[in-house]
Design a protein around this motif. Structure first.
Motif, PDB file in Angstrom:
ATOM      1  N   LEU A   1     114.439  63.501  78.192  1.00  0.00           N
ATOM      2  CA  LEU A   1     114.087  63.236  76.995  1.00  0.00           C
ATOM      3  C   LEU A   1     113.886  61.640  76.955  1.00  0.00           C
ATOM      4  O   LEU A   1     114.575  60.866  77.540  1.00  0.00           O
ATOM      5  CB  LEU A   1     114.955  63.756  75.975  1.00  0.00           C
ATOM      6  CG  LEU A   1     115.162  65.269  76.015  1.00  0.00           C
ATOM      7  CD1 LEU A   1     116.504  65.466  75.003  1.00  0.00           C
ATOM      8  CD2 LEU A   1     114.042  65.872  75.472  1.00  0.00           C
TER       9      LEU A   1
ATOM     10  N   THR B   1     114.341  60.709  70.160  1.00  0.00           N
ATOM     11  CA  THR B   1     115.039  61.991  70.310  1.00  0.00           C
ATOM     12  C   THR B   1     116.331  62.113  69.449  1.00  0.00           C
ATOM     13  O   THR B   1     116.879  61.135  68.869  1.00  0.00           O
ATOM     14  CB  THR B   1     115.527  61.950  71.770  1.00  0.00           C
ATOM     15  OG1 THR B   1     114.698  61.977  72.821  1.00  0.00           O
ATOM     16  CG2 THR B   1     116.396  63.154  72.230  1.00  0.00           C
ATOM     17  N   THR B   2     116.381  63.572  69.184  1.00  0.00           N
ATOM     18  CA  THR B   2     117.545  63.803  68.131  1.00  0.00           C
ATOM     19  C   THR B   2     118.778  64.254  68.865  1.00  0.00           C
ATOM     20  O   THR B   2     118.696  64.980  69.835  1.00  0.00           O
ATOM     21  CB  THR B   2     117.132  64.718  66.937  1.00  0.00           C
ATOM     22  OG1 THR B   2     116.941  66.007  67.729  1.00  0.00           O
ATOM     23  CG2 THR B   2     115.824  64.369  66.295  1.00  0.00           C
ATOM     24  N   GLN B   3     119.675  64.381  68.167  1.00  0.00           N
ATOM     25  CA  GLN B   3     121.043  64.934  68.734  1.00  0.00           C
ATOM     26  C   GLN B   3     120.921  66.569  69.154  1.00  0.00           C
ATOM     27  O   GLN B   3     121.314  67.036  69.964  1.00  0.00           O
ATOM     28  CB  GLN B   3     122.199  64.551  67.883  1.00  0.00           C
ATOM     29  CG  GLN B   3     122.664  63.214  67.982  1.00  0.00           C
ATOM     30  CD  GLN B   3     124.021  63.060  67.263  1.00  0.00           C
ATOM     31  OE1 GLN B   3     124.868  63.977  67.347  1.00  0.00           O
ATOM     32  NE2 GLN B   3     124.135  61.801  66.627  1.00  0.00           N
ATOM     33  N   GLU B   4     120.029  66.876  68.092  1.00  0.00           N
ATOM     34  CA  GLU B   4     119.784  68.522  68.086  1.00  0.00           C
ATOM     35  C   GLU B   4     119.022  68.847  69.349  1.00  0.00           C
ATOM     36  O   GLU B   4     119.451  69.794  70.166  1.00  0.00           O
ATOM     37  CB  GLU B   4     119.267  68.880  66.931  1.00  0.00           C
ATOM     38  CG  GLU B   4     119.907  68.871  65.592  1.00  0.00           C
ATOM     39  CD  GLU B   4     120.316  67.508  64.998  1.00  0.00           C
ATOM     40  OE1 GLU B   4     121.074  67.364  64.259  1.00  0.00           O
ATOM     41  OE2 GLU B   4     119.505  66.768  65.577  1.00  0.00           O
ATOM     42  N   GLN B   5     118.087  68.075  69.616  1.00  0.00           N
ATOM     43  CA  GLN B   5     117.361  68.268  70.981  1.00  0.00           C
ATOM     44  C   GLN B   5     118.109  68.230  72.124  1.00  0.00           C
ATOM     45  O   GLN B   5     117.903  68.871  73.058  1.00  0.00           O
ATOM     46  CB  GLN B   5     116.141  67.275  70.823  1.00  0.00           C
ATOM     47  CG  GLN B   5     114.943  67.296  69.773  1.00  0.00           C
ATOM     48  CD  GLN B   5     114.094  66.350  70.078  1.00  0.00           C
ATOM     49  OE1 GLN B   5     114.465  65.130  69.834  1.00  0.00           O
ATOM     50  NE2 GLN B   5     112.775  66.607  70.029  1.00  0.00           N
TER      51      GLN B   5
ATOM     52  N   ALA C   1     120.313  71.007  72.525  1.00  0.00           N
ATOM     53  CA  ALA C   1     119.671  72.422  72.779  1.00  0.00           C
ATOM     54  C   ALA C   1     119.628  72.344  74.536  1.00  0.00           C
ATOM     55  O   ALA C   1     119.889  73.470  74.856  1.00  0.00           O
ATOM     56  CB  ALA C   1     118.163  72.253  72.220  1.00  0.00           C
ATOM     57  N   LEU C   2     119.352  71.366  75.029  1.00  0.00           N
ATOM     58  CA  LEU C   2     119.295  71.161  76.531  1.00  0.00           C
ATOM     59  C   LEU C   2     120.870  71.319  77.158  1.00  0.00           C
ATOM     60  O   LEU C   2     120.826  71.904  78.290  1.00  0.00           O
ATOM     61  CB  LEU C   2     118.603  69.981  77.012  1.00  0.00           C
ATOM     62  CG  LEU C   2     117.024  69.849  76.516  1.00  0.00           C
ATOM     63  CD1 LEU C   2     116.656  68.428  77.139  1.00  0.00           C
ATOM     64  CD2 LEU C   2     116.464  71.104  77.523  1.00  0.00           C
TER      65      LEU C   2
ATOM     66  N   GLN D   1     122.049  75.351  77.049  1.00  0.00           N
ATOM     67  CA  GLN D   1     121.064  76.202  77.899  1.00  0.00           C
ATOM     68  C   GLN D   1     121.898  77.312  78.687  1.00  0.00           C
ATOM     69  O   GLN D   1     122.751  77.043  79.425  1.00  0.00           O
ATOM     70  CB  GLN D   1     119.860  75.761  78.616  1.00  0.00           C
ATOM     71  CG  GLN D   1     118.712  74.995  77.678  1.00  0.00           C
ATOM     72  CD  GLN D   1     117.559  74.669  78.516  1.00  0.00           C
ATOM     73  OE1 GLN D   1     117.531  74.605  79.780  1.00  0.00           O
ATOM     74  NE2 GLN D   1     116.753  74.197  78.006  1.00  0.00           N
TER      75      GLN D   1
END
Length: 496
Positions: free
Chosen positions: A479, A485-489, A492-493, A496
């Motif tokens: 990213l 970029t957010t902490q949530e993004q 999410a990775l 996984q």
């Protein structure tokens, strides 16, 4: 709440260092009292006096209103004082259970250790902590994070009424930190007083009732945690305003590639990891504990073997199988465990800074040029603001943050083109963090290619031009860094 601990006028001196200057501190039953300050402020020294590791030069210590004199840790333990040290102090060749109950093992009437009972007792503590670990596992096989949890279990095993936690979450992920906070709340309800030392400002608001700040070996003030802005606490700690700015992401489209990793694999720990790193770039590695970030770094540096994959440096294939191969290729690695892999604690600052570049300081007869070593060491002491009485001070006597700066100086002197920083600010205060951030950014501007591994998402986002995210040994995505970029993004990775 009754007063468990009262320390007044505490003084402590070491050769060339005036560590504590008339410091006072108190702890109530059933409270979490945060003790804060920059590295070298004297926090750990004060707690080592309370836990019997050091003897004070002056002042008084009272527990439950009575004066006490501790001649060693055993006296403090008998008085109900337990401590979880910032630096791990486990015996690697013993099992988890043996480490938890060392010197207190259950024995038969013949004096033989009852291993079954020992393991059951350790398992009971782990269950209370919601920590899944086989007590018969040898400590040398565990990650730093799990070793930290064992230190916590060991302290809990003493049933201490006064519990000192020195950077207890430094090696823990978010889930493990949440479990620790649950344990702390349970201990508070039982009347245990907890002294909590941490440089993670967000933790203080979550867990602390009061905050005492120290600076340069002196007491500054005690405030209520919930009523005091973090900005004020930081200002009290450093005596100045600390600004936290987002990384300025440069245009690296025409920058040459210094490192390329292709299909790196080792069992389940590293699975087909590929990425590139350009000159002047800071590439952050994010992921949960055990995701494989450190394993990738150690494989690139030749510290651990890998099953398959290729490493290319400056466009050329490099056969790296040992750290010497990596250093020769221009790669430097700052381990997450500086105590065991970054420093020679029994040697002085000068020797530690020079150890990766000794050939530069050796004449034709093989004799070290001490004057040159002294000059270089003092240059880096000044450049990195390393707090030490001199370059001949034994590194083991420095604070954790200053030890980390010595490791950084060692690799800066080596002048590696590719630098891997694994948890570079672990155990370092906010002021020193800001200094290291500026240092990393300056190195990138000089053309160094930098990998930063950090368990703190705000730190990864603050520093990185790009962010590589790992989950269960796999690289799940890359990213952009900074505000893009957010902490949530990232999470999410990472899940996984």
């Amino acid at each position: 709440m009754s007063l468990l601990v009262e320390m007044q006028g505490i003084e402590k001196r070491f050769p060339g260092v005036y560590c504590l200057k008339g410091v006072g501190f108190e702890l109530r039953s059933g409270e979490v009292h945060a003790l804060m300050g920059e590295n070298g402020a004297g926090k750990s020294t004060l707690m080592k006096i309370l836990s019997g590791v050091y003897q004070r030069d002056d002042g008084t210590v009272k527990i439950d209103g009575s004066l006490v004199e501790f001649n060693g840790p055993k006296d403090a333990q008998d008085a109900g004082v337990g401590i979880i040290h910032q630096e791990l102090s486990l015996m690697n060749d013993l099992t988890v259970a043996q480490n938890v109950f060392i010197g207190r093992e259950p024995r038969s009437f013949l004096g033989i250790i009852n291993e079954k009972k020992l393991n059951l007792q350790a398992q009971e503590i782990f269950q209370k902590m919601n920590f899944d670990l086989d007590p018969t596992t040898e400590v040398s096989q565990l990650t730093v994070a799990k070793q930290q949890m064992i230190e916590i279990a060991k302290a809990l095993s003493y049933k201490s009424r006064i519990l000192i936690m020195d950077e207890p979450t430094a090696a823990l992920n978010d889930a493990e930190i949440a479990e620790l906070f649950t344990i702390i709340e349970s201990l508070k309800s039982e009347g245990v007083g907890i002294i909590y030392i941490s440089h993670k400002m967000d933790e203080i608001k979550k867990i602390a009732d009061r905050v005492t700040v120290m600076r340069d070996g002196e007491y500054i003030d005690t405030v209520e945690a919930k009523d005091t802005p973090l900005s004020k606490i930081i200002s009290m700690m450093v005596g100045r305003e600390v600004k936290d700015e987002n990384v300025d992401i440069p245009d690296l489209s025409s920058s040459p590639e210094l490192l390329r990793v292709k299909g790196l694999s080792r069992g389940k720990e590293i699975q087909d990891v590929s990425f590139s790193l350009k000159k002047g770039e800071i590439l952050g590695f994010a992921g949960l504990m055990g995701a494989g970030r450190t394993e990738v770094a150690r494989a690139i540096f030749g510290a651990d073997p890998f099953d398959s994959g290729e490493i290319w440096v400056n466009g050329k294939y490099c056969a790296i199988s040992t750290p010497s191969d990596a250093v020769a290729a221009g790669i430097g690695y700052l381990s997450e465990d500086r105590k065991h892999f970054g420093l020679a604690l029994g040697m002085d600052v000068r020797a530690n800074i020079s150890m990766a570049t000794l050939g530069r300081f050796t004449n034709s007869c093989g004799v070290l040029k001490e004057a040159d070593m002294e000059q270089i060491a003092n240059d880096y002491i000044e450049q990195l603001a390393i707090r030490t009485p001199s370059d001949t001070q034994e590194v083991g006597f420095l604070s954790g943050g200053n030890q980390q700066k010595v490791v950084i100086a060692k690799w800066l002197l080596r002048d590696c083109d590719i630098l891997i920083f694994d948890e570079p600010t672990r155990g370092i205060d906010v002021g020193a963090k800001a200094e290291i951030y500026k240092l990393l950014e300056a190195l990138a501007k000089q053309g160094k290619a930098i990998i930063v591994i950090s368990s703190e998402l705000p730190e990864v986002m603050r520093l990185s031009h790009r962010i590589a995210v790992m989950c269960q040994g796999k690289l799940t995505g890359i990213l952009p860094g900074g505000k893009a970029t957010t902490q949530e993004q990232i999470m999410a990775l990472a899940t996984q």
